[in-house]
Design a protein around this motif. Structure first.
Motif, PDB file in Angstrom:
ATOM      1  N   VAL A 124      31.152  34.132  61.635  1.00 35.46           N
ATOM      2  CA  VAL A 124      32.175  34.963  60.989  1.00 35.46           C
ATOM      3  C   VAL A 124      31.623  36.281  60.701  1.00 35.46           C
ATOM      4  N   ALA A 125      30.075  35.827  60.129  1.00 35.59           N
ATOM      5  CA  ALA A 125      29.474  37.177  59.770  1.00 35.59           C
ATOM      6  C   ALA A 125      28.977  37.731  61.306  1.00 35.59           C
ATOM      7  N   ALA A 126      28.907  37.158  62.544  1.00 38.92           N
ATOM      8  CA  ALA A 126      28.829  37.833  63.964  1.00 38.92           C
ATOM      9  C   ALA A 126      30.037  38.792  64.080  1.00 38.92           C
ATOM     10  N   VAL A 182      34.718  34.766  54.125  1.00 39.21           N
ATOM     11  CA  VAL A 182      33.139  33.892  53.684  1.00 39.21           C
ATOM     12  C   VAL A 182      33.627  33.315  52.249  1.00 39.21           C
ATOM     13  N   TYR A 183      33.998  34.501  51.139  1.00 39.83           N
ATOM     14  CA  TYR A 183      34.450  34.483  50.271  1.00 39.83           C
ATOM     15  C   TYR A 183      34.972  33.108  49.484  1.00 39.83           C
ATOM     16  N   TRP A 184      35.743  32.892  50.226  1.00 33.59           N
ATOM     17  CA  TRP A 184      37.274  31.350  50.313  1.00 33.59           C
ATOM     18  C   TRP A 184      35.838  31.024  50.289  1.00 33.59           C
ATOM     19  N   SER A 185      35.748  30.212  51.918  1.00 35.43           N
ATOM     20  CA  SER A 185      35.355  29.854  52.146  1.00 35.43           C
ATOM     21  C   SER A 185      33.678  28.828  51.069  1.00 35.43           C
ATOM     22  N   LEU A 186      33.136  29.781  50.482  1.00 39.53           N
ATOM     23  CA  LEU A 186      32.049  29.773  49.449  1.00 39.53           C
ATOM     24  C   LEU A 186      32.974  29.237  48.296  1.00 39.53           C
ATOM     25  N   VAL A 187      34.083  29.590  47.932  1.00 38.63           N
ATOM     26  CA  VAL A 187      34.345  29.337  46.737  1.00 38.63           C
ATOM     27  C   VAL A 187      35.601  27.678  46.759  1.00 38.63           C
ATOM     28  N   PHE A 211      39.400  26.518  58.629  1.00 37.32           N
ATOM     29  CA  PHE A 211      40.496  26.520  59.264  1.00 37.32           C
ATOM     30  C   PHE A 211      40.706  28.509  58.796  1.00 37.32           C
ATOM     31  N   VAL A 212      40.380  28.715  57.635  1.00 34.64           N
ATOM     32  CA  VAL A 212      41.011  30.304  56.961  1.00 34.64           C
ATOM     33  C   VAL A 212      39.439  30.932  57.891  1.00 34.64           C
ATOM     34  N   LEU A 213      38.407  30.222  57.804  1.00 35.87           N
ATOM     35  CA  LEU A 213      37.498  31.743  58.846  1.00 35.87           C
ATOM     36  C   LEU A 213      37.451  31.177  60.243  1.00 35.87           C
ATOM     37  N   ALA A 214      38.643  30.153  60.783  1.00 32.74           N
ATOM     38  CA  ALA A 214      39.171  30.322  62.421  1.00 32.74           C
ATOM     39  C   ALA A 214      39.792  31.918  62.423  1.00 32.74           C
ATOM     40  N   ALA A 215      40.538  31.870  61.234  1.00 34.50           N
ATOM     41  CA  ALA A 215      42.010  33.036  61.553  1.00 34.50           C
ATOM     42  C   ALA A 215      40.797  34.300  61.598  1.00 34.50           C
TER      43      ALA A 215
END
Length: 129
Positions: A37-39, A83-88, A96-100
């Protein structure tokens, strides 16, 4: 369609596949999914830089300028939020949120191309009916 669109298409789809694969296997977010996602974010930052340079040299959007920049700034914020969501939320569902992010960036970039090149070129590229 320009090179920026193709870059977002490629990086976004690869990121989406990586994140879906990790989520499907039951993994929580990890370095690979977050870096993918950073990419996408980095690719969008390159798009931003190219758009600023192009606009500064007199080659701006053919459509509404505010709409183009609104899409671009929104597209830049979405990966940060994911990314914030995935860290929390460290569950597999965060992948799946990151996939979106990749798919969303792709759709927004397609719309930005429509705005940048105008309806005639967008129609010729098959982006509009």
């Amino acid at each position: 369609m320009d090179g920026y669109f193709w870059a977002v298409l490629t990086v976004g789809l690869i990121s989406t596949l990586i994140c879906i694969g990790a989520g499907a296997r039951g993994y929580g977010p990890n370095d690979i999914t977050i870096l993918s996602v950073a990419a996408v974010e980095l690719t969008l930052l390159v798009y931003l830089a190219g758009s600023i340079i192009s606009s500064a040299t007199g080659n701006g959007p053919a459509g509404p300028v505010w709409e183009f920049w609104g899409y671009l700034l929104t597209a830049l914020v979405i990966p940060l939020g994911a990314v914030y969501w995935s860290l929390v939320e460290r569950s597999r569902w965060s992948n799946f949120v990151l996939a979106a992010v990749g798919v969303t960036a792709l759709v927004m970039t397609a719309r930005m191309n429509q705005i940048w090149y105008g309806p005639d070129l967008a129609r010729a590229a098959g982006l509009m009916g």
